[in-house]
Design an enzyme around this catalytic site. Structure first.
Site, mmCIF file in Angstrom:
data_model
loop_
_atom_site.group_PDB
_atom_site.id
_atom_site.type_symbol
_atom_site.label_atom_id
_atom_site.label_comp_id
_atom_site.label_asym_id
_atom_site.label_seq_id
_atom_site.Cartn_x
_atom_site.Cartn_y
_atom_site.Cartn_z
ATOM 1 N N PHE A 159 0.816 -1.225 0.000
ATOM 2 C CA PHE A 159 0.000 0.000 0.000
ATOM 3 C C PHE A 159 0.842 1.263 0.000
ATOM 4 O O PHE A 159 0.373 2.326 -0.391
ATOM 5 C CB PHE A 159 -0.904 0.005 1.257
ATOM 6 C CG PHE A 159 -0.160 0.435 2.502
ATOM 7 C CD1 PHE A 159 -0.076 1.784 2.836
ATOM 8 C CD2 PHE A 159 0.500 -0.490 3.311
ATOM 9 C CE1 PHE A 159 0.633 2.191 3.959
ATOM 10 C CE2 PHE A 159 1.215 -0.088 4.415
ATOM 11 C CZ PHE A 159 1.281 1.254 4.740
ATOM 12 N N LYS A 183 -0.796 -7.252 -9.078
ATOM 13 C CA LYS A 183 -1.772 -7.401 -7.982
ATOM 14 C C LYS A 183 -1.385 -6.342 -6.951
ATOM 15 O O LYS A 183 -0.561 -6.580 -6.090
ATOM 16 C CB LYS A 183 -1.670 -8.817 -7.404
ATOM 17 C CG LYS A 183 -2.928 -9.366 -6.792
ATOM 18 C CD LYS A 183 -3.536 -8.522 -5.699
ATOM 19 C CE LYS A 183 -2.758 -8.552 -4.404
ATOM 20 N NZ LYS A 183 -3.172 -7.485 -3.453
ATOM 21 N N SER A 236 5.247 -7.170 3.412
ATOM 22 C CA SER A 236 5.753 -7.583 4.723
ATOM 23 C C SER A 236 6.552 -8.886 4.619
ATOM 24 O O SER A 236 6.361 -9.683 3.699
ATOM 25 C CB SER A 236 4.575 -7.771 5.683
ATOM 26 O OG SER A 236 3.726 -8.777 5.177
ATOM 27 N N CYS A 291 9.670 1.886 3.718
ATOM 28 C CA CYS A 291 10.588 0.803 4.089
ATOM 29 C C CYS A 291 12.026 1.299 4.201
ATOM 30 O O CYS A 291 12.887 0.587 4.693
ATOM 31 C CB CYS A 291 10.513 -0.322 3.070
ATOM 32 S SG CYS A 291 11.270 0.122 1.515
ATOM 33 N N GLU A 392 9.457 -4.094 13.138
ATOM 34 C CA GLU A 392 9.030 -2.946 12.334
ATOM 35 C C GLU A 392 7.687 -2.430 12.878
ATOM 36 O O GLU A 392 6.763 -3.214 13.082
ATOM 37 C CB GLU A 392 8.854 -3.394 10.882
ATOM 38 C CG GLU A 392 8.404 -2.291 9.956
ATOM 39 C CD GLU A 392 8.159 -2.786 8.532
ATOM 40 O OE1 GLU A 392 7.308 -3.662 8.336
ATOM 41 O OE2 GLU A 392 8.847 -2.298 7.616
HETATM 42 P P1 NAD Z 1 1.500 -6.683 3.043
HETATM 43 O O1 NAD Z 1 2.480 -7.783 3.157
HETATM 44 O O2 NAD Z 1 0.352 -6.650 3.982
HETATM 45 O O3 NAD Z 1 0.870 -6.646 1.565
HETATM 46 C C1 NAD Z 1 1.681 -6.757 0.428
HETATM 47 C C2 NAD Z 1 0.869 -7.432 -0.669
HETATM 48 O O4 NAD Z 1 0.512 -8.747 -0.238
HETATM 49 C C3 NAD Z 1 -0.442 -6.702 -0.984
HETATM 50 O O5 NAD Z 1 -0.676 -6.753 -2.370
HETATM 51 C C4 NAD Z 1 -1.472 -7.482 -0.195
HETATM 52 O O6 NAD Z 1 -2.755 -7.431 -0.790
HETATM 53 C C5 NAD Z 1 -0.917 -8.892 -0.191
HETATM 54 N N1 NAD Z 1 -1.249 -9.630 1.042
HETATM 55 C C6 NAD Z 1 -1.489 -9.114 2.274
HETATM 56 N N2 NAD Z 1 -1.734 -10.106 3.162
HETATM 57 C C7 NAD Z 1 -1.650 -11.262 2.484
HETATM 58 C C8 NAD Z 1 -1.780 -12.632 2.851
HETATM 59 N N3 NAD Z 1 -2.071 -13.004 4.097
HETATM 60 N N4 NAD Z 1 -1.598 -13.570 1.907
HETATM 61 C C9 NAD Z 1 -1.292 -13.220 0.635
HETATM 62 N N5 NAD Z 1 -1.163 -11.926 0.236
HETATM 63 C C10 NAD Z 1 -1.339 -10.969 1.141
HETATM 64 O O7 NAD Z 1 2.327 -5.310 3.121
HETATM 65 P P2 NAD Z 1 1.743 -3.840 3.205
HETATM 66 O O8 NAD Z 1 1.181 -3.625 4.565
HETATM 67 O O9 NAD Z 1 0.897 -3.557 2.028
HETATM 68 O O10 NAD Z 1 3.097 -2.995 3.034
HETATM 69 C C11 NAD Z 1 3.940 -2.665 4.125
HETATM 70 C C12 NAD Z 1 5.114 -3.587 4.188
HETATM 71 O O11 NAD Z 1 5.830 -3.569 2.961
HETATM 72 C C13 NAD Z 1 6.122 -3.164 5.245
HETATM 73 O O12 NAD Z 1 6.585 -4.298 5.927
HETATM 74 C C14 NAD Z 1 7.234 -2.523 4.450
HETATM 75 O O13 NAD Z 1 8.504 -2.549 5.073
HETATM 76 C C15 NAD Z 1 7.225 -3.370 3.220
HETATM 77 N N6 NAD Z 1 7.852 -2.705 2.085
HETATM 78 C C16 NAD Z 1 9.068 -3.174 1.682
HETATM 79 C C17 NAD Z 1 9.740 -2.557 0.634
HETATM 80 C C18 NAD Z 1 11.085 -3.073 0.197
HETATM 81 O O14 NAD Z 1 11.514 -2.718 -0.907
HETATM 82 N N7 NAD Z 1 11.766 -3.880 0.972
HETATM 83 C C19 NAD Z 1 9.150 -1.472 -0.015
HETATM 84 C C20 NAD Z 1 7.889 -1.028 0.407
HETATM 85 C C21 NAD Z 1 7.255 -1.660 1.471
#
Ligand code: NAD
Length: 508
Positions: A159, A183, A236, A291, A392
């Site tokens: 997000f 997605k 995540s 991040c 985090e």
């Molecule tokens: P998230 O893991 O909740 O979601 C990421 C994606 O996975 C989304 O498209 C979501 O719809 C999907 N998703 C969520 N829960 C799921 C599940 N149980 N099973 C399958 N798919 C699922 O992450 P978020 O809250 O959208 O983003 C924040 C996280 O992203 C933080 O941990 C941040 O550090 C990380 N992030 C990392 C980077 C990097 O380059 N390392 C960059 C941006 C964000």
């Protein structure tokens, strides 16, 4: 249709984007999209699953051969056209991001321009896809390498950067001749919808770029789909680990770029005014939902005593409010649930014995009482035993850690389970040089708090911040999204076939 669903239908409903067209869905197949500044539902986003993923993969598979075979210059012209359209619509895209995510408009605008950098990189695709050619590796034998696409690929994105993170992945996949399913996060869909429309306008053939909205069901369908050859995931660590482990077990190429807990190391000789600006900007920008935010300040020697008052001065002046209002420094948290999660982390930090210097919990925005606002929080005396040090939080919560020496501070960074970005603040070039060589974190800033590499370089962490062998974007991105082929070639002169030999071929 129930009255409740009928009411929902009056809200704008976003569509999946498959085979160059929006795919309309019934209101009951959608979920709400909130404006975090007001807490109001502003639209509906489809909840896709296996059926939608199947349709999108079939479209992407059908579009693949023609896209792969399109002459490179024709392919790059689509990227030039898309870049111009993105530039033209950059303010509109930034406003959609602010509406869905909450970050301030200037911050959203900066995100869009950093995403466009990767599209500009992709415009030079004929150069990036060039192989090596070595004539005469043996008598009358030439060798060369080709970089070919993989087929149908996918990007699963978070997000917090609704435009920039997808734009760090899919232009590289497409430029290499792959087709793709995006997605995105369902929390922040507006920017994705606009990008799909702009690709169509830029002349991208139907089926090359597809969007399926949804959550776990859509992700599982992508990860398990036999026709999806490669996936890049950003989000995540828990979900990234699942995508990586399942996808690789099924024979796919997977890169997952995940959670972070970044620390900036401050030496006593640092320019304290600059360092205080950096710590506050990095820790609280975008409400800490980046991040690459430095969420720990590791202050060496007496540094904390001098840095902390300067940080407090700056924090007192920060303006928190709706991201579209001019002059705001920080918008709301992106969702009500996440706001509760950040509050519970502050509760935990207090219970663990960290010194709560500034408490953001009581903040409420007077004109937007239902918005998901929080003030900024500062802890001091944070120690490695605390959970607020180890995990985090992804909110506007900064912690000062005190270390006696450079070596102790370095050890803390190198021992942390996360390794995404880090920074050193110092006026000593020798100390900075040592840090660059000794720190075990891939993205490093020297007096730069958010060291996101330029768009033509690669981006990625290590340890629990990334799974896979390659980073995203840049040279690593091209390697990830191509299959290298090694060709060994001979064109014997007529009548000079040579004698039959069963000996292993030597290069002579
Ligand atoms: P998230 O893991 O909740 O979601 C990421 C994606 O996975 C989304 O498209 C979501 O719809 C999907 N998703 C969520 N829960 C799921 C599940 N149980 N099973 C399958 N798919 C699922 O992450 P978020 O809250 O959208 O983003 C924040 C996280 O992203 C933080 O941990 C941040 O550090 C990380 N992030 C990392 C980077 C990097 O380059 N390392 C960059 C941006 C964000």
């Amino acid at each position: 249709m129930t009255t409740e669903i009928a009411q929902l239908a009056t809200l704008p409903i976003l569509s999946h984007w498959i085979d160059g067209c929006p795919v309309e869905v019934l209101p009951e197949q959608t979920g709400p999209v909130y404006n975090p500044a007001t807490g109001q539902v502003i639209g509906r986003v489809p909840r896709g699953g296996a059926a939608e993923v199947d349709t999108a993969v079939a479209a992407a598979k059908a579009a693949f051969p023609a896209w792969r075979d399109m002459p490179l210059i024709a392919r790059s012209q689509v990227f030039f056209a898309f870049r111009e359209l993105m530039w033209k619509h950059r303010e509109e895209m930034a406003a959609l991001i602010t509406r869905d995510h909450g970050k301030t408009f200037p911050d959203a605008f900066a995100e869009v321009t950093r995403g466009i950098e990767t599209v500009e990189f992709a415009c030079g695709l004929p150069v990036h896809l060039a192989g090596m050619n070595t004539p005469n590796v043996a008598t009358n034998v030439d060798a060369f390498t080709l970089r070919g696409p993989l087929g149908v690929t996918a990007a699963i994105t978070p997000f917090n950067f609704p435009a920039m993170v997808p734009l760090w992945i899919y232009p590289i996949a497409l430029m290499c001749g792959n087709t793709l399913i995006l997605k995105p996060s369902s929390h922040t869909p507006g920017a994705t919808q606009l990008q799909a429309e702009l690709w169509k306008e830029a002349g991208l053939p139907d089926g090359v770029f597809n969007v399926v909205y949804g959550g776990r069901e859509a992700v599982t369908a992508i990860v398990e789909h036999p026709d999806v050859k490669a996936i890049q995931f950003v989000g995540s660590t828990a979900v990234g680990r699942y995508v990586y482990e399942t996808g690789t077990r099924l024979g796919k190429r997977v890169g997952a770029y995940t959670s972070a807990k970044n620390a900036m190391l401050v030496l006593p000789d640092a320019d304290m005014e600059l360092t205080a600006d950096a710590a506050v900007a990095s820790g609280y920008g975008s409400a800490g939902e980046r991040c690459m935010a430095q969420t720990l300040v590791i202050a060496v020697g007496d540094t904390a005593e001098r840095l902390r008052p300067l940080m407090l001065e700056r924090m007192a002046k920060l303006k928190v409010g709706p991201g579209m209002e001019p002059g705001m420094d920080m918008g709301p948290i992106y969702s009500a649930e996440h706001r509760e999660s950040v509050i519970s982390w502050i509760d935990k930090g207090e219970a663990e014995g960290a010194e709560l210097v500034v408490d953001g919990r009581p903040f409420h925005h007077p004109a937007n009482p239902d918005g998901y606002f929080l003030g900024v929080t500062l802890f001091d005396q944070v120690t490695p035993e605390m959970e607020i040090y180890r995990e985090e939080i992804f909110g506007p919560v900064l912690g000062i850690v005190r270390a006696k020496t450079y070596d102790e501070a370095l050890r803390l960074i190198n021992d942390h389970k996360y390794a995404n970005g880090t920074a050193i603040f110092t006026t000593d070039g020798g100390a900075a040089r040592r840090f660059k060589l000794e720190v075990d974190v891939p993205m490093i800033g020297v007096n730069v708090p958010i060291p996101v590499p330029a768009g033509y370089l690669s981006f990625g962490g290590s340890r629990a911040s990334a799974f896979g062998d390659l980073a995203m974007r840049g040279e690593d991105g091209v390697r990830f999204f191509t299959q290298q082929k090694m060709v060994t070639e001979r064109w014997p002169e007529p009548g000079r076939r040579g004698a039959l030999s069963l000996v292993f071929p030597g290069n002579s």
